[in-house]
Design a protein around this motif. Structure first.
Motif, PDB file in Angstrom:
ATOM      1  N   GLY A  83       0.818  -1.192   0.000  1.00  0.00           N
ATOM      2  CA  GLY A  83       0.000   0.000   0.000  1.00  0.00           C
ATOM      3  C   GLY A  83       0.858   1.251   0.000  1.00  0.00           C
ATOM      4  O   GLY A  83       2.077   1.203  -0.128  1.00  0.00           O
ATOM      5  N   GLN A  84       0.197   2.356   0.145  1.00  0.00           N
ATOM      6  CA  GLN A  84       0.871   3.645   0.192  1.00  0.00           C
ATOM      7  C   GLN A  84       1.575   3.792   1.541  1.00  0.00           C
ATOM      8  O   GLN A  84       1.026   3.433   2.582  1.00  0.00           O
ATOM      9  CB  GLN A  84      -0.188   4.733   0.020  1.00  0.00           C
ATOM     10  CG  GLN A  84       0.273   6.047  -0.430  1.00  0.00           C
ATOM     11  CD  GLN A  84       0.762   6.069  -1.866  1.00  0.00           C
ATOM     12  OE1 GLN A  84       1.169   5.080  -2.433  1.00  0.00           O
ATOM     13  NE2 GLN A  84       0.743   7.234  -2.432  1.00  0.00           N
ATOM     14  N   VAL A  85       2.799   4.281   1.534  1.00  0.00           N
ATOM     15  CA  VAL A  85       3.544   4.525   2.763  1.00  0.00           C
ATOM     16  C   VAL A  85       3.846   6.016   2.821  1.00  0.00           C
ATOM     17  O   VAL A  85       4.307   6.610   1.845  1.00  0.00           O
ATOM     18  CB  VAL A  85       4.858   3.706   2.805  1.00  0.00           C
ATOM     19  CG1 VAL A  85       5.661   4.046   4.047  1.00  0.00           C
ATOM     20  CG2 VAL A  85       4.555   2.224   2.758  1.00  0.00           C
ATOM     21  N   TYR A  86       3.572   6.603   3.974  1.00  0.00           N
ATOM     22  CA  TYR A  86       3.781   8.028   4.167  1.00  0.00           C
ATOM     23  C   TYR A  86       4.953   8.269   5.107  1.00  0.00           C
ATOM     24  O   TYR A  86       5.157   7.516   6.053  1.00  0.00           O
ATOM     25  CB  TYR A  86       2.516   8.675   4.743  1.00  0.00           C
ATOM     26  CG  TYR A  86       1.335   8.577   3.808  1.00  0.00           C
ATOM     27  CD1 TYR A  86       1.135   9.529   2.821  1.00  0.00           C
ATOM     28  CD2 TYR A  86       0.437   7.527   3.913  1.00  0.00           C
ATOM     29  CE1 TYR A  86       0.055   9.430   1.956  1.00  0.00           C
ATOM     30  CE2 TYR A  86      -0.643   7.421   3.057  1.00  0.00           C
ATOM     31  CZ  TYR A  86      -0.825   8.376   2.077  1.00  0.00           C
ATOM     32  OH  TYR A  86      -1.882   8.279   1.213  1.00  0.00           O
ATOM     33  N   LYS A  87       5.678   9.349   4.845  1.00  0.00           N
ATOM     34  CA  LYS A  87       6.834   9.704   5.672  1.00  0.00           C
ATOM     35  C   LYS A  87       6.655  11.163   6.095  1.00  0.00           C
ATOM     36  O   LYS A  87       6.338  12.019   5.269  1.00  0.00           O
ATOM     37  CB  LYS A  87       8.119   9.538   4.849  1.00  0.00           C
ATOM     38  CG  LYS A  87       9.364  10.039   5.539  1.00  0.00           C
ATOM     39  CD  LYS A  87      10.559   9.910   4.618  1.00  0.00           C
ATOM     40  CE  LYS A  87      11.766  10.568   5.220  1.00  0.00           C
ATOM     41  NZ  LYS A  87      12.926  10.522   4.320  1.00  0.00           N
ATOM     42  N   TRP A  88       6.886  11.420   7.386  1.00  0.00           N
ATOM     43  CA  TRP A  88       6.839  12.790   7.868  1.00  0.00           C
ATOM     44  C   TRP A  88       7.741  12.948   9.080  1.00  0.00           C
ATOM     45  O   TRP A  88       8.141  11.989   9.703  1.00  0.00           O
ATOM     46  CB  TRP A  88       5.401  13.213   8.180  1.00  0.00           C
ATOM     47  CG  TRP A  88       4.844  12.652   9.452  1.00  0.00           C
ATOM     48  CD1 TRP A  88       4.848  13.242  10.673  1.00  0.00           C
ATOM     49  CD2 TRP A  88       4.204  11.387   9.633  1.00  0.00           C
ATOM     50  NE1 TRP A  88       4.263  12.434  11.599  1.00  0.00           N
ATOM     51  CE2 TRP A  88       3.854  11.279  10.981  1.00  0.00           C
ATOM     52  CE3 TRP A  88       3.895  10.337   8.787  1.00  0.00           C
ATOM     53  CZ2 TRP A  88       3.201  10.178  11.507  1.00  0.00           C
ATOM     54  CZ3 TRP A  88       3.258   9.232   9.307  1.00  0.00           C
ATOM     55  CH2 TRP A  88       2.916   9.164  10.646  1.00  0.00           C
ATOM     56  N   VAL A  89       8.067  14.198   9.366  1.00  0.00           N
ATOM     57  CA  VAL A  89       8.914  14.531  10.505  1.00  0.00           C
ATOM     58  C   VAL A  89       8.066  15.314  11.496  1.00  0.00           C
ATOM     59  O   VAL A  89       7.412  16.296  11.130  1.00  0.00           O
ATOM     60  CB  VAL A  89      10.138  15.367  10.062  1.00  0.00           C
ATOM     61  CG1 VAL A  89      11.007  15.725  11.250  1.00  0.00           C
ATOM     62  CG2 VAL A  89      10.941  14.622   9.011  1.00  0.00           C
ATOM     63  N   ASP A  90       8.058  14.878  12.772  1.00  0.00           N
ATOM     64  CA  ASP A  90       7.247  15.573  13.770  1.00  0.00           C
ATOM     65  C   ASP A  90       7.979  16.806  14.307  1.00  0.00           C
ATOM     66  O   ASP A  90       9.071  17.155  13.849  1.00  0.00           O
ATOM     67  CB  ASP A  90       6.839  14.620  14.896  1.00  0.00           C
ATOM     68  CG  ASP A  90       8.015  14.102  15.697  1.00  0.00           C
ATOM     69  OD1 ASP A  90       9.142  14.590  15.505  1.00  0.00           O
ATOM     70  OD2 ASP A  90       7.800  13.199  16.532  1.00  0.00           O
ATOM     71  N   ASP A  91       7.371  17.466  15.286  1.00  0.00           N
ATOM     72  CA  ASP A  91       7.925  18.704  15.848  1.00  0.00           C
ATOM     73  C   ASP A  91       9.270  18.490  16.525  1.00  0.00           C
ATOM     74  O   ASP A  91      10.077  19.404  16.614  1.00  0.00           O
ATOM     75  CB  ASP A  91       6.938  19.297  16.877  1.00  0.00           C
ATOM     76  CG  ASP A  91       5.606  19.638  16.221  1.00  0.00           C
ATOM     77  OD1 ASP A  91       5.607  19.886  14.996  1.00  0.00           O
ATOM     78  OD2 ASP A  91       4.580  19.652  16.928  1.00  0.00           O
ATOM     79  N   LYS A  92       9.537  17.289  17.012  1.00  0.00           N
ATOM     80  CA  LYS A  92      10.789  16.999  17.713  1.00  0.00           C
ATOM     81  C   LYS A  92      11.900  16.564  16.755  1.00  0.00           C
ATOM     82  O   LYS A  92      12.997  16.265  17.179  1.00  0.00           O
ATOM     83  CB  LYS A  92      10.556  15.903  18.750  1.00  0.00           C
ATOM     84  CG  LYS A  92       9.588  16.314  19.834  1.00  0.00           C
ATOM     85  CD  LYS A  92       9.348  15.183  20.787  1.00  0.00           C
ATOM     86  CE  LYS A  92       8.297  15.592  21.812  1.00  0.00           C
ATOM     87  NZ  LYS A  92       7.938  14.480  22.679  1.00  0.00           N
ATOM     88  N   GLY A  93      11.596  16.490  15.460  1.00  0.00           N
ATOM     89  CA  GLY A  93      12.595  16.106  14.477  1.00  0.00           C
ATOM     90  C   GLY A  93      12.686  14.611  14.243  1.00  0.00           C
ATOM     91  O   GLY A  93      13.613  14.135  13.598  1.00  0.00           O
ATOM     92  N   VAL A  94      11.731  13.842  14.753  1.00  0.00           N
ATOM     93  CA  VAL A  94      11.738  12.389  14.592  1.00  0.00           C
ATOM     94  C   VAL A  94      10.999  12.041  13.302  1.00  0.00           C
ATOM     95  O   VAL A  94       9.891  12.523  13.062  1.00  0.00           O
ATOM     96  CB  VAL A  94      11.068  11.699  15.800  1.00  0.00           C
ATOM     97  CG1 VAL A  94      11.021  10.192  15.611  1.00  0.00           C
ATOM     98  CG2 VAL A  94      11.787  12.060  17.080  1.00  0.00           C
ATOM     99  N   THR A  95      11.613  11.197  12.477  1.00  0.00           N
ATOM    100  CA  THR A  95      10.992  10.778  11.219  1.00  0.00           C
ATOM    101  C   THR A  95      10.086   9.592  11.476  1.00  0.00           C
ATOM    102  O   THR A  95      10.471   8.638  12.163  1.00  0.00           O
ATOM    103  CB  THR A  95      12.073  10.389  10.192  1.00  0.00           C
ATOM    104  OG1 THR A  95      12.954  11.494  10.022  1.00  0.00           O
ATOM    105  CG2 THR A  95      11.461  10.020   8.860  1.00  0.00           C
ATOM    106  N   HIS A  96       8.878   9.639  10.916  1.00  0.00           N
ATOM    107  CA  HIS A  96       7.886   8.579  11.084  1.00  0.00           C
ATOM    108  C   HIS A  96       7.487   8.029   9.726  1.00  0.00           C
ATOM    109  O   HIS A  96       7.472   8.754   8.735  1.00  0.00           O
ATOM    110  CB  HIS A  96       6.629   9.115  11.775  1.00  0.00           C
ATOM    111  CG  HIS A  96       6.875   9.617  13.155  1.00  0.00           C
ATOM    112  ND1 HIS A  96       6.876   8.797  14.250  1.00  0.00           N
ATOM    113  CD2 HIS A  96       7.134  10.869  13.624  1.00  0.00           C
ATOM    114  CE1 HIS A  96       7.119   9.516  15.332  1.00  0.00           C
ATOM    115  NE2 HIS A  96       7.287  10.781  14.975  1.00  0.00           N
TER     116      HIS A  96
END
Length: 147
Positions: free
Chosen positions: A21-34
């Protein structure tokens, strides 16, 4: 039975890409990549391509270089140059084949402590000293002749 196994193997291989499926990548406010299957709410996310890469075809070799002034002016020299180039290519192919064989022999010597050898029609086992001497000779041959 064989046909069933082949069919199920093909279906299993195909289903892996179909189920991706589709995989999403983002960085939160603390700089951690999810990474997640669902995009986060209130944040911008990028999608990641999960498909298998398609191998690129090998670049085509040029057939012949353009003739130079020297080769046009002196066709005998051009023929000699072509023969020398063919000889160099043949020697390089021989060297690569030799290096491959020597590396295979070295791996056999290093991985098999119980090697047998035929000497004058008689099969006997190499002693550890003989094996270590052959390993040293083979390593020296590789360093001298192979890049």
């Amino acid at each position: 039975m064989r046909r069933m196994i082949i069919t199920s193997s093909l279906l299993l291989a195909i289903s892996a890409t179909a189920m991706a499926g589709q995989v999403y990548k983002w960085v939160d406010d603390k700089g951690v990549t999810h990474f997640s299957a669902q995009p986060p709410q209130g944040q911008e996310a990028s999608t990641i391509n999960t498909a298998l890469p398609v191998p690129k075809p090998a670049p085509a070799e040029t057939t012949k270089p353009a003739p130079t002034f020297e080769s046009i002016a002196n066709p005998e020299q051009a023929a000699i140059d072509a023969k020398v180039k063919q000889d160099v290519v043949a020697k390089e192919a021989e060297r690569k084949k030799y290096c491959e064989e020597v590396r295979t022999n070295l791996a056999q010597l290093q991985n098999n402590p119980r090697l047998r050898m035929e000497v004058e029609g008689e099969v006997r086992r190499l002693s550890e000293e003989e094996r270590q001497a052959r390993i040293a000779e083979t390593q020296k041959s590789i360093t001298d002749n192979c890049n």
